[in-house]
Design a protein around this motif. Sequence first.
Motif, PDB file in Angstrom:
ATOM      1  N   THR A 110       0.804  -1.221   0.000  1.00 21.62           N
ATOM      2  CA  THR A 110       0.000   0.000   0.000  1.00 21.62           C
ATOM      3  C   THR A 110       0.834   1.267   0.000  1.00 21.62           C
ATOM      4  OG1 THR A 110      -1.745  -1.165   1.208  1.00 21.62           O
ATOM      5  CG2 THR A 110      -1.860   1.234   1.177  1.00 21.62           C
ATOM      6  N   ILE A 111       1.799   1.345   0.916  1.00 26.46           N
ATOM      7  CA  ILE A 111       2.540   2.601   1.069  1.00 26.46           C
ATOM      8  C   ILE A 111       4.008   2.325   1.356  1.00 26.46           C
ATOM      9  CG2 ILE A 111       2.141   2.842   3.567  1.00 26.46           C
ATOM     10  CD1 ILE A 111       1.594   5.854   2.956  1.00 26.46           C
ATOM     11  N   ILE A 163      -1.890   0.055   5.939  1.00 26.17           N
ATOM     12  CA  ILE A 163      -0.807   0.980   6.279  1.00 26.17           C
ATOM     13  C   ILE A 163      -0.059   0.501   7.513  1.00 26.17           C
ATOM     14  CG2 ILE A 163      -0.307   3.313   7.118  1.00 26.17           C
ATOM     15  CD1 ILE A 163      -2.495   4.349   5.284  1.00 26.17           C
ATOM     16  N   ILE A 210      -1.773  10.020  -1.733  1.00 23.33           N
ATOM     17  CA  ILE A 210      -2.231   9.962  -0.339  1.00 23.33           C
ATOM     18  C   ILE A 210      -1.199  10.614   0.574  1.00 23.33           C
ATOM     19  CG2 ILE A 210      -2.805   8.417   1.577  1.00 23.33           C
ATOM     20  CD1 ILE A 210      -3.847   6.428  -0.489  1.00 23.33           C
ATOM     21  N   LYS A 211       0.080  10.320   0.333  1.00 23.39           N
ATOM     22  CA  LYS A 211       1.141  10.895   1.166  1.00 23.39           C
ATOM     23  C   LYS A 211       1.215  12.409   0.997  1.00 23.39           C
ATOM     24  CE  LYS A 211       4.351   7.981  -0.295  1.00 23.39           C
ATOM     25  NZ  LYS A 211       5.627   7.265  -0.423  1.00 23.39           N
ATOM     26  N   SER A 264      -0.263   5.009  -6.614  1.00 20.13           N
ATOM     27  CA  SER A 264      -1.473   5.683  -6.129  1.00 20.13           C
ATOM     28  C   SER A 264      -1.296   6.212  -4.712  1.00 20.13           C
ATOM     29  CB  SER A 264      -2.670   4.733  -6.185  1.00 20.13           C
ATOM     30  OG  SER A 264      -2.434   3.597  -5.371  1.00 20.13           O
ATOM     31  N   SER A 265      -0.444   5.577  -3.924  1.00 17.53           N
ATOM     32  CA  SER A 265      -0.265   6.015  -2.538  1.00 17.53           C
ATOM     33  C   SER A 265       0.532   7.312  -2.439  1.00 17.53           C
ATOM     34  CB  SER A 265       0.429   4.924  -1.716  1.00 17.53           C
ATOM     35  OG  SER A 265       1.772   4.751  -2.130  1.00 17.53           O
ATOM     36  N   GLU A 266       1.246   7.677  -3.512  1.00 14.63           N
ATOM     37  CA  GLU A 266       2.008   8.940  -3.486  1.00 14.63           C
ATOM     38  C   GLU A 266       1.067  10.126  -3.301  1.00 14.63           C
ATOM     39  OE1 GLU A 266       5.410   9.178  -3.468  1.00 14.63           O
ATOM     40  OE2 GLU A 266       5.189   7.008  -3.248  1.00 14.63           O
ATOM     41  N   LEU A 294       2.753   1.029  -6.176  1.00 11.08           N
ATOM     42  CA  LEU A 294       2.525   1.936  -5.053  1.00 11.08           C
ATOM     43  C   LEU A 294       2.293   3.376  -5.496  1.00 11.08           C
ATOM     44  CD1 LEU A 294       5.367   0.587  -2.714  1.00 11.08           C
ATOM     45  CD2 LEU A 294       2.957  -0.058  -2.701  1.00 11.08           C
ATOM     46  N   VAL A 328      -7.792   0.374   4.796  1.00  5.50           N
ATOM     47  CA  VAL A 328      -6.626   1.205   4.475  1.00  5.50           C
ATOM     48  C   VAL A 328      -5.734   1.334   5.706  1.00  5.50           C
ATOM     49  CG1 VAL A 328      -5.833   3.499   3.822  1.00  5.50           C
ATOM     50  CG2 VAL A 328      -7.813   2.476   2.662  1.00  5.50           C
TER      51      VAL A 328
END
Length: 343
Positions: free
Chosen positions: A58-59, A131, A77-78, A73-75, A71, A127
Amino acid sequence: MTTRGATASNNNDDAFIQLASSIKQKLCSESPLSSRCCIFQVPKTLRRHNNNVYETHTISIGPFHHGKKALKSSEKIKLWYLHDLLSRAPIPNTFLEDMIKHIKESEVRAGALPKAACTHQQAVPWVRLAIQNDLLLFENQLHWFVLECLFNLTTDHERRTPSLADLALNFFHDMILITVPPKPNSKFETKHLLDLVRTSLVSPNAEMEQECPQVVLIPSVTELLQSGVKFKVGNHKDILSVKFSNGVLEIPPIKLQENAESIFRNLIAFEQCDHECTHSITSLAILLDNLINSSKDVDFLSNKGIIEKALSNEDICLFFNRLYNDAAVVSFSYHRLSRELIE
């Protein structure tokens, strides 16, 4: 010796001298690994038993998995987390510049820093779970001093707030084997999040009780019961404190959630790679592997309150019975106890 033979011999000598000279130029007077190095890649010998439990899904916060397509898509989110973090500052742009200056020496990108470990923003349950799991993967770590630096920069020091270590352990509490809220262990210097979890499980006494590199195999729960051994729930606060006295084997309760194999394997990998770590968690894995040979063993330990589980008996048997394969044991914590059990 003929002239041709002498010439050939001289040519060989010259080749040997050149090769030796070339090797000498490449020699290192110091280890290529820093003495403070605590983030490694998992050895292939350990990966082959279950590669999936070491992979980030995920991250990514550490250097090894950054930039993976899976990964990507998680950028976003961050970056959203970073935006939320910056919005608390009086002057967001200046604050970001100040943050980058503080962590530049560690070459960590500001957009790749975790927020989940030190805040409790609500998130979709799956999620949050994903994480939590990814942040405790051995290859997905950041140095603790970097996280602490960011925490100190974003904390209101006029308000009394929990420490970063307390917040992190509270965030991971549901998934780290112990059945009571873990506490930071001030006896150890924290290296990263996985190390924080490990030291919260390892009491100073357990670190001192490392005994012998020789692993002593013991009978299963079923076999011990047949020989008259009784079982009792041990100290909830010290997961490694397994004791045997007067025919009673006392085992602290252990919580086995969906991520149990992942957390065990990543802790074992850490102990295998960091020379400062004793093999406390590895020793516990060996002991439990010996005790658990069948669903019947798991069922008994569960009914006694020694195992708190969210997995099937079959799944628990399966992962324990191959958990420490190919792990080198430098210090087996339960050598004396195991000898007493089989004598």
